[in-house]
Design a protein around this motif. Structure first.
Motif, PDB file in Angstrom:
ATOM      1  N   VAL A 248       0.758  -1.101   0.264  1.00  0.00           N
ATOM      2  CA  VAL A 248       0.021  -0.082   0.235  1.00  0.00           C
ATOM      3  C   VAL A 248       1.114   1.005  -0.237  1.00  0.00           C
ATOM      4  CG1 VAL A 248      -1.328   1.282   1.517  1.00  0.00           C
ATOM      5  CG2 VAL A 248      -1.572  -1.335   1.423  1.00  0.00           C
ATOM      6  N   TRP A 249       1.764   0.933   0.598  1.00  0.00           N
ATOM      7  CA  TRP A 249       3.006   2.325   0.623  1.00  0.00           C
ATOM      8  C   TRP A 249       3.129   3.192   0.017  1.00  0.00           C
ATOM      9  CZ3 TRP A 249       1.777   6.874   3.467  1.00  0.00           C
ATOM     10  CH2 TRP A 249       1.448   5.967   5.645  1.00  0.00           C
ATOM     11  N   SER A 250       3.747   1.183  -1.133  1.00  0.00           N
ATOM     12  CA  SER A 250       4.687   1.489  -2.486  1.00  0.00           C
ATOM     13  C   SER A 250       3.678   1.899  -3.312  1.00  0.00           C
ATOM     14  CB  SER A 250       4.969   0.403  -2.361  1.00  0.00           C
ATOM     15  OG  SER A 250       5.543   0.072  -3.787  1.00  0.00           O
ATOM     16  N   THR A 251       2.634   1.377  -3.183  1.00  0.00           N
ATOM     17  CA  THR A 251       1.931   1.867  -4.342  1.00  0.00           C
ATOM     18  C   THR A 251       1.424   4.152  -4.201  1.00  0.00           C
ATOM     19  OG1 THR A 251       0.318   0.549  -4.419  1.00  0.00           O
ATOM     20  CG2 THR A 251      -1.034   2.166  -5.191  1.00  0.00           C
ATOM     21  N   ILE A 252       1.031   4.083  -3.014  1.00  0.00           N
ATOM     22  CA  ILE A 252       0.746   5.888  -2.505  1.00  0.00           C
ATOM     23  C   ILE A 252       2.442   6.994  -2.838  1.00  0.00           C
ATOM     24  CG2 ILE A 252       0.811   6.862  -0.621  1.00  0.00           C
ATOM     25  CD1 ILE A 252      -0.820   5.356   0.776  1.00  0.00           C
ATOM     26  N   SER A 253       3.404   5.630  -2.745  1.00  0.00           N
ATOM     27  CA  SER A 253       5.038   6.806  -2.971  1.00  0.00           C
ATOM     28  C   SER A 253       5.130   6.957  -3.777  1.00  0.00           C
ATOM     29  CB  SER A 253       5.590   5.988  -2.480  1.00  0.00           C
ATOM     30  OG  SER A 253       7.325   6.073  -3.290  1.00  0.00           O
ATOM     31  N   LYS A 254       4.649   5.843  -5.272  1.00  0.00           N
ATOM     32  CA  LYS A 254       4.875   6.089  -6.616  1.00  0.00           C
ATOM     33  C   LYS A 254       3.857   6.718  -7.007  1.00  0.00           C
ATOM     34  CE  LYS A 254       6.414   1.520  -6.961  1.00  0.00           C
ATOM     35  NZ  LYS A 254       6.294  -0.088  -8.178  1.00  0.00           N
ATOM     36  N   SER A 255       2.353   6.836  -6.609  1.00  0.00           N
ATOM     37  CA  SER A 255       1.760   7.752  -6.391  1.00  0.00           C
ATOM     38  C   SER A 255       1.810   9.301  -6.234  1.00  0.00           C
ATOM     39  CB  SER A 255      -0.097   7.585  -6.316  1.00  0.00           C
ATOM     40  OG  SER A 255      -0.091   6.490  -6.679  1.00  0.00           O
ATOM     41  N   LEU A 256       2.308   9.618  -5.148  1.00  0.00           N
ATOM     42  CA  LEU A 256       2.444  11.074  -4.774  1.00  0.00           C
ATOM     43  C   LEU A 256       4.166  11.762  -6.036  1.00  0.00           C
ATOM     44  CD1 LEU A 256       2.138  10.600  -1.377  1.00  0.00           C
ATOM     45  CD2 LEU A 256       0.258  11.745  -2.683  1.00  0.00           C
ATOM     46  N   ASP A 257       4.530  10.330  -5.837  1.00  0.00           N
ATOM     47  CA  ASP A 257       5.602  11.129  -6.728  1.00  0.00           C
ATOM     48  C   ASP A 257       5.008  11.780  -8.590  1.00  0.00           C
ATOM     49  OD1 ASP A 257       7.683  10.638  -5.072  1.00  0.00           O
ATOM     50  OD2 ASP A 257       8.173   8.636  -6.174  1.00  0.00           O
ATOM     51  N   ASP A 258       4.220  10.785  -8.995  1.00  0.00           N
ATOM     52  CA  ASP A 258       3.784  11.133 -10.038  1.00  0.00           C
ATOM     53  C   ASP A 258       3.078  12.637 -10.305  1.00  0.00           C
ATOM     54  OD1 ASP A 258       4.492   8.773 -11.140  1.00  0.00           O
ATOM     55  OD2 ASP A 258       2.658   7.333 -11.192  1.00  0.00           O
ATOM     56  N   ILE A 259       2.198  12.644  -9.024  1.00  0.00           N
ATOM     57  CA  ILE A 259       1.490  14.156  -8.860  1.00  0.00           C
ATOM     58  C   ILE A 259       2.178  15.381  -8.624  1.00  0.00           C
ATOM     59  CG2 ILE A 259      -0.304  15.083  -7.458  1.00  0.00           C
ATOM     60  CD1 ILE A 259      -1.192  13.469  -9.257  1.00  0.00           C
ATOM     61  N   SER A 260       3.903  14.555  -8.630  1.00  0.00           N
ATOM     62  CA  SER A 260       4.497  16.049  -7.293  1.00  0.00           C
ATOM     63  C   SER A 260       5.527  16.002  -9.153  1.00  0.00           C
ATOM     64  CB  SER A 260       5.618  15.336  -6.536  1.00  0.00           C
ATOM     65  OG  SER A 260       5.132  15.109  -5.556  1.00  0.00           O
ATOM     66  N   SER A 261       5.539  15.224  -9.807  1.00  0.00           N
ATOM     67  CA  SER A 261       6.494  16.048 -11.046  1.00  0.00           C
ATOM     68  C   SER A 261       5.683  16.755 -12.077  1.00  0.00           C
ATOM     69  CB  SER A 261       6.535  14.359 -11.892  1.00  0.00           C
ATOM     70  OG  SER A 261       4.989  13.624 -12.269  1.00  0.00           O
ATOM     71  N   ILE A 262       4.074  16.803 -12.069  1.00  0.00           N
ATOM     72  CA  ILE A 262       3.009  16.996 -12.265  1.00  0.00           C
ATOM     73  C   ILE A 262       2.873  18.643 -12.424  1.00  0.00           C
ATOM     74  CG2 ILE A 262       0.279  17.888 -13.335  1.00  0.00           C
ATOM     75  CD1 ILE A 262      -0.100  15.039 -13.024  1.00  0.00           C
TER      76      ILE A 262
END
Length: 369
Positions: free
Chosen positions: A230-244
């Motif tokens: 779950v945390w891995s998925t949250i981490s990757k998702s937040l990275d994607d949003i931050s890059s935007i």
């Protein structure tokens, strides 16, 4: 469309036993012969009893023996058409209205690219009178839009188990109720449900179909989660949003603050040192949490890694820099240090005998310069 994902969805829809029986029938019927895809669908359809169904809906447990599955019709849209759908759910007091559209990373496809209608197993999760989860796997959405009776005063979720290849877009009020259910120690949602919810919400936010605040509220409800996946998925998702939002400083600062609030408690709980007794999940979670705190500029975490790198520079002893934290530590050294720290990281890249240290040093030098 990814073949294993399609087969997984089909297996969940017809039932694992029927699916495996159907595969067995397919292999026996076509032994030593050539086949086409439809032969597999026919075998699985035979295992279900072959009668045709349309939209049989039940809020109780499934009586699968009374049902049949038009497998070729179900699968045609998934293997012969491009893309996958987003399912939008709106509510009344007596049911839900569900609509399907082709999903793109930029949002819902334009009308000319939105002609496909998929046969979508909705897999509706509800709760019985005792609060136990019940999944109706009989309901198909085969038209553009359809209404299904449902007690919307209780918890429900589409795509139970996240077996279906589609996004689900809820109204914000429903997403808040889902977040409240996640907070419960006896939540009816499985690990797969949580992973699917995070991925859907962040993808829909990225596509501007959902408010980012709604997605972050859902993630906030998971801060007591202990599963690394779950945390891995949250981490990757937040990275994607931050890059935007990398060019919007004010938004990036808010996201950094949110990340610190999520990951710093994990760092405090797990610490910086690794043990041979740690499970793989604990090891990966510690690394993910510390790395995210570095990216989010958490002062305490940054200072701790600087202290460890300073010790290495003064003594040549790298024992205080665990292999799993090499990249995060080198990043801190390059980003917050001066010429000496940069040269030390460069020296690690040129002379380190371990590939992981070389890669970490190279990546962090390139990242900061």
């Amino acid at each position: 469309m990814n073949a294993p994902s399609v087969l997984r969805m089909l297996s969940a829809y017809v039932g694992k036993e029927r699916f495996l029986k159907g595969v067995s029938l397919y292999l026996k019927d076509n032994m030593y012969g050539n086949t086409v895809t439809n032969d597999l669908w026919k075998g699985i359809a035979a295992a279900t009893g072959r009668p045709q169904i349309t939209n049989c809906y039940s809020t109780g447990l499934i009586n699968s023996n009374a049902l049949g599955f038009d497998v070729p019709k179900l699968m045609d849209s998934w293997i012969k058409k491009t893309g996958f759908p987003v399912v939008t759910v709106t509510e009344t007091s007596t049911g839900i209205r569900v609509r399907q559209d082709r999903f793109l990373e930029t949002g819902i496809a334009e009308e000319k690219d939105n002609e496909t209608l998929w046969s979508i197993p909705l897999n509706i999760l509800t709760q019985d009178a005792k609060g136990k989860p019940v999944v109706d796997r009989t309901t198909l959405l085969e038209t553009r839009e359809q209404y299904f009776p449902l007690d919307t005063s209780k918890t429900f979720k589409l795509n139970a188990g996240t077996n279906g290849i589609y996004r689900v877009l809820y109204i914000s009020e429903r997403l808040s109720k889902i977040a409240q259910e996640i907070l419960k120690s006896d939540s009816c949602f499985t690990l797969e449900d949580k992973l699917g919810l995070v991925k859907d919400c962040m993808a829909l936010s990225k596509a501007a179909l959902m408010r980012l605040s709604s997605a972050l509220n859902l993630i906030d409800a998971m801060r007591q989660e202990e599963e690394y996946l779950v945390w891995s998925t949250i981490s990757k998702s937040l990275d994607d949003i931050s890059s935007i939002w990398k060019d919007r400083t004010e938004i990036h600062e808010v996201l950094d603050e949110f990340c610190r609030s999520l990951f710093k408690p994990i760092v405090k709980k797990l610490g910086y040192d690794y043990s041979a007794n740690d499970s793989m999940d604990i090891t990966q979670l510690r690394t993910t949490a510390i790395s995210h705190c570095v990216v989010a500029k958490d002062t305490d975490v940054v200072n701790e890694l600087r202290r460890r790198f300073d010790h290495y520079m003064k003594t040549g002893d790298d024992s205080k820099i665990p292999a799993d934290l090499e990249s995060a530590t080198y990043r801190v050294a390059v980003e917050y240090g001066g010429r000496d720290e940069y040269n030390a990281v460069k020296d690690i890249f040129q002379k380190s005998p371990t590939p992981s240290a070389k890669i970490g040093a190279m990546y962090d030098m390139a990242l900061e310069h």
